[in-house]
Design an enzyme around this catalytic site. Structure first.
Site, PDB file in Angstrom:
ATOM      1  N   ASN A   1      -7.099   1.479   9.938  1.00 59.28           N
ATOM      2  CA  ASN A   1      -5.775   1.650  10.541  1.00 59.28           C
ATOM      3  C   ASN A   1      -5.947   1.555  12.045  1.00 59.28           C
ATOM      4  O   ASN A   1      -6.760   2.289  12.625  1.00 59.28           O
ATOM      5  CB  ASN A   1      -5.180   3.017  10.187  1.00 59.28           C
ATOM      6  CG  ASN A   1      -4.876   3.149   8.695  1.00 59.28           C
ATOM      7  OD1 ASN A   1      -4.979   2.183   7.938  1.00 59.28           O
ATOM      8  ND2 ASN A   1      -4.508   4.335   8.279  1.00 59.28           N
TER       9      ASN A   1
ATOM     10  N   GLU B   1      -7.292   8.374   6.432  1.00 62.70           N
ATOM     11  CA  GLU B   1      -7.537   8.969   7.741  1.00 62.70           C
ATOM     12  C   GLU B   1      -8.021  10.415   7.694  1.00 62.70           C
ATOM     13  O   GLU B   1      -7.329  11.332   8.184  1.00 62.70           O
ATOM     14  CB  GLU B   1      -6.273   8.889   8.603  1.00 62.70           C
ATOM     15  CG  GLU B   1      -5.779   7.485   8.844  1.00 62.70           C
ATOM     16  CD  GLU B   1      -4.632   7.422   9.851  1.00 62.70           C
ATOM     17  OE1 GLU B   1      -4.109   8.477  10.247  1.00 62.70           O
ATOM     18  OE2 GLU B   1      -4.276   6.302  10.256  1.00 62.70           O
TER      19      GLU B   1
ATOM     20  N   ARG C   1       0.857  -1.189   0.000  1.00 60.83           N
ATOM     21  CA  ARG C   1       0.000   0.000   0.000  1.00 60.83           C
ATOM     22  C   ARG C   1       0.891   1.236   0.000  1.00 60.83           C
ATOM     23  O   ARG C   1       1.730   1.394   0.890  1.00 60.83           O
ATOM     24  CB  ARG C   1      -0.910  -0.018   1.230  1.00 60.83           C
ATOM     25  CG  ARG C   1      -1.708   1.250   1.402  1.00 60.83           C
ATOM     26  CD  ARG C   1      -2.763   1.176   2.501  1.00 60.83           C
ATOM     27  NE  ARG C   1      -3.386   2.484   2.585  1.00 60.83           N
ATOM     28  CZ  ARG C   1      -3.282   3.321   3.621  1.00 60.83           C
ATOM     29  NH1 ARG C   1      -2.621   2.959   4.710  1.00 60.83           N
ATOM     30  NH2 ARG C   1      -3.835   4.497   3.588  1.00 60.83           N
TER      31      ARG C   1
ATOM     32  N   HIS D   1      -2.850  10.952   0.899  1.00 54.77           N
ATOM     33  CA  HIS D   1      -2.287  10.699   2.222  1.00 54.77           C
ATOM     34  C   HIS D   1      -1.654  12.006   2.702  1.00 54.77           C
ATOM     35  O   HIS D   1      -0.443  12.096   2.892  1.00 54.77           O
ATOM     36  CB  HIS D   1      -1.296   9.538   2.169  1.00 54.77           C
ATOM     37  CG  HIS D   1      -1.003   8.889   3.493  1.00 54.77           C
ATOM     38  ND1 HIS D   1      -1.141   7.539   3.724  1.00 54.77           N
ATOM     39  CD2 HIS D   1      -0.584   9.407   4.671  1.00 54.77           C
ATOM     40  CE1 HIS D   1      -0.804   7.249   4.978  1.00 54.77           C
ATOM     41  NE2 HIS D   1      -0.458   8.383   5.573  1.00 54.77           N
TER      42      HIS D   1
ATOM     43  N   GLU E   1      -3.215  -0.313   8.092  1.00 54.42           N
ATOM     44  CA  GLU E   1      -2.010   0.080   8.844  1.00 54.42           C
ATOM     45  C   GLU E   1      -2.105  -0.523  10.232  1.00 54.42           C
ATOM     46  O   GLU E   1      -3.176  -0.515  10.844  1.00 54.42           O
ATOM     47  CB  GLU E   1      -1.877   1.602   9.016  1.00 54.42           C
ATOM     48  CG  GLU E   1      -1.518   2.354   7.775  1.00 54.42           C
ATOM     49  CD  GLU E   1      -1.393   3.860   8.015  1.00 54.42           C
ATOM     50  OE1 GLU E   1      -1.117   4.274   9.168  1.00 54.42           O
ATOM     51  OE2 GLU E   1      -1.589   4.616   7.055  1.00 54.42           O
TER      52      GLU E   1
ATOM     53  N   TYR F   1      -3.962   1.343  15.841  1.00 52.75           N
ATOM     54  CA  TYR F   1      -2.735   1.459  16.627  1.00 52.75           C
ATOM     55  C   TYR F   1      -2.945   1.250  18.116  1.00 52.75           C
ATOM     56  O   TYR F   1      -2.092   0.679  18.793  1.00 52.75           O
ATOM     57  CB  TYR F   1      -2.083   2.835  16.398  1.00 52.75           C
ATOM     58  CG  TYR F   1      -1.487   2.955  15.015  1.00 52.75           C
ATOM     59  CD1 TYR F   1      -0.223   2.439  14.751  1.00 52.75           C
ATOM     60  CD2 TYR F   1      -2.195   3.517  13.969  1.00 52.75           C
ATOM     61  CE1 TYR F   1       0.321   2.507  13.478  1.00 52.75           C
ATOM     62  CE2 TYR F   1      -1.651   3.582  12.692  1.00 52.75           C
ATOM     63  CZ  TYR F   1      -0.397   3.070  12.455  1.00 52.75           C
ATOM     64  OH  TYR F   1       0.144   3.119  11.197  1.00 52.75           O
TER      65      TYR F   1
HETATM   66  C1  FCB Z   1      -1.037   7.005  10.731  1.00 55.42           C
HETATM   67  C2  FCB Z   1      -0.647   7.580   9.391  1.00 55.42           C
HETATM   68  C3  FCB Z   1       0.705   7.125   8.909  1.00 55.42           C
HETATM   69  C4  FCB Z   1       1.707   7.037  10.030  1.00 55.42           C
HETATM   70  C5  FCB Z   1       1.166   6.219  11.175  1.00 55.42           C
HETATM   71  C6  FCB Z   1       2.112   6.013  12.300  1.00 55.42           C
HETATM   72  O1  FCB Z   1      -1.937   7.873  11.359  1.00 55.42           O
HETATM   73  O2  FCB Z   1      -1.602   7.250   8.421  1.00 55.42           O
HETATM   74  O3  FCB Z   1       1.115   7.972   7.876  1.00 55.42           O
HETATM   75  O4  FCB Z   1       2.063   8.309  10.423  1.00 55.42           O
HETATM   76  O5  FCB Z   1      -0.002   6.829  11.658  1.00 55.42           O
END
Ligand code: FCB
Length: 454
Positions: free
Chosen positions: A292, A167, A78, A122, A352, A294
């Site tokens: 995405n 995002e 990607r 992006h 992500e 985290y």
């Molecule tokens: C996300 C972004 C990516 C990177 C990661 C850690 O929010 O999409 O570009 O910065 O975090």
């Protein structure tokens, strides 16, 4: 832990990057400046004044990077396209040399058997468009659709997965509300307007794709499940506000045709009345959704927090990354199940997922041990598999990131890569986590069942 893990046949095993974070050479071959180029060159905006001028020099080293992906066994990648390479002024004439770079990149990927997933936006808006108001200009949706059409016509014969926006929440919160990301505005009245135009831009691009394209198009959002700190009405209400703002702000309009009601309360007098016809338009059927993921947020009511009055409660007993993000794999299973139950059983990708950790120096020539990242990867892939077993239609996983890279306002300090980049020499060295991911891919997930890494 499940006995024998086997991901479905056809599962995409990928890694993700974005243009400004890795390419370098931002003005090469006739490209125009983007808002990220200008923001990074504004004193005080990024850590230590870091910029994307060189980054990973991927613009010149893409063949080496694609070969690396092939050697690791990835079957998907990607990446994003820099709009101002394609249209230096953001509108009008197409810069063939800029387009040529992505044309060659796509061919190089396919020659290695790697499926490209292309993100149109992006975060690197052409600076020329920002001078016209950027996402605050009602024409921005049409600008974006025109740009998207150029790429559909040039690459849809070879690209099967298209993403409109990466995002939108971060674009608006960081770029228009908090002012910590480009274009650096801090304006509560601007934020909902920018969000609305981003949603319209997404919808116009999807409509354009239906006329021009033959494959699949979707949206990528960052989701973060919210859990109440305590079972009190104040914390529960704060959790709902945080959930509306982070998780439902973009998905409710796209899939349900309405903004979450909490947003009017959060933005108060800054919340505009949007035309009903816009919301109908925003609700375009999608072929997939990219998530995405985290971290999570444990949430409590806090009047001092602006604008949500909902603060994060740090969980000191948990592992945190170098950016102080709590590691919480269960949240990935939870959020994928939540998406499926709220918006229906559509194909999902984890577009992500990854972690910045302080990597130790090379132990010996070519060996970089990163046990925390390996464990992060293992535990999140197990969580993804648990979601599949619970009935989620998950089609692929993209690790963030292939390479250490320019982490926006944090500059080059946080390292998210599976592959280490020595910025002085541009040498690439796969970390232990990259080798671990290779074993996972080669075994279609079975390597996740063993207890290594630590
Ligand atoms: C996300 C972004 C990516 C990177 C990661 C850690 O929010 O999409 O570009 O910065 O975090």
């Amino acid at each position: 832990m499940p006995e024998a893990i086997q991901f479905p046949a056809g599962f995409l095993w990928g890694a993700a990057t974005s243009a400004y974070q890795i390419e370098g050479a931002p003005l090469a071959d006739g490209a125009g400046p983007s808002i990220w180029h200008e923001f990074a060159h504004t004193p005080g905006c990024t850590r230590a004044g870091d910029t994307g001028d060189r980054a990973c020099d991927h613009y010149h080293r893409y063949r080496e990077d694609v070969a690396l992906m092939g050697a690791l066994g990835l079957n998907a990648y990607r990446f994003s396209v820099s709009w101002s390479r394609i249209q230096p002024d953001g509108r009008g004439a197409v810069n063939r040399r800029g387009l040529g770079f992505y044309d060659r990149l796509v061919d190089a990927l396919l020659a290695q058997g790697i499926q490209p997933m292309l993100t149109l936006y992006h975060w690197d808006l052409p600076a020329a468009l920002d001078r016209r108001g950027g996402w605050l200009n009602p024409d921005s949706a049409a600008w974006f659709a025109d740009y998207a059409r150029v790429l559909f016509r040039a690459l849809d014969d070879r690209v099967q997965h298209w993403v409109t926006l990466n995002e939108p929440w971060v674009v608006v919160d960081g770029g228009y509300l908090q002012g910590v990301l480009a274009p650096g505005q801090r304006n509560v009245f601007a934020a909902p307007v920018a969000a609305h135009h981003l949603l319209l831009a997404h919808a116009y691009a999807v409509q354009t794709y239906r006329a021009e394209g033959r494959h699949r198009i979707g949206l990528v959002v960052n989701l973060e499940p919210k859990y109440p700190a305590a079972d009190t009405s104040a914390d529960l209400a704060a959790t709902m506000r945080a959930d509306a703002y982070w998780n439902r702000y973009y998905l409710d309009p796209v899939f349900l045709g309405a903004y979450p009601p909490e947003l009017a309360e959060i933005f108060d007098t800054a919340w505009p009345k949007f035309p009903a016809a816009d919301l109908e338009q925003i609700r375009q059927p999608l072929d997939f959704l990219g998530v995405n993921y985290y971290s999570r947020q444990v949430t409590r009511h806090d009047p001092a927090d602006w604008p949500l009055a909902a603060a994060r409660v740090r969980q000191p007993q948990q592992v945190h990354t170098a950016l102080d993000w709590e590691v919480y794999p269960q949240g990935l299973t939870d959020i994928l199940q939540w998406v499926t139950s709220r918006y229906g059983p559509l194909p999902l990708y984890i577009t992500e997922n990854g972690a910045a950790f302080y990597d130790p120096p090379q132990a010996s020539e070519g060996v970089i041990e990163d046990p925390l990242r390996q464990r992060y990867l293992r535990d999140h892939l197990r969580a993804a598999y648990a979601a599949i077993q619970a009935g989620v239609d998950l089609r692929g996983y993209f690790a963030w990131s292939l390479l250490d890279n320019f982490e926006w306002a944090h500059g080059y300090a946080p390292r998210f890569g599976l592959v280490h980049v020595d910025y002085a020499t541009q040498q690439r060295t796969p970390k232990a986590s990259a080798h671990f991911y290779s074993r996972v891919i080669a075994s279609q997930g079975a390597a996740l069942s063993s207890i290594t890494p630590p």
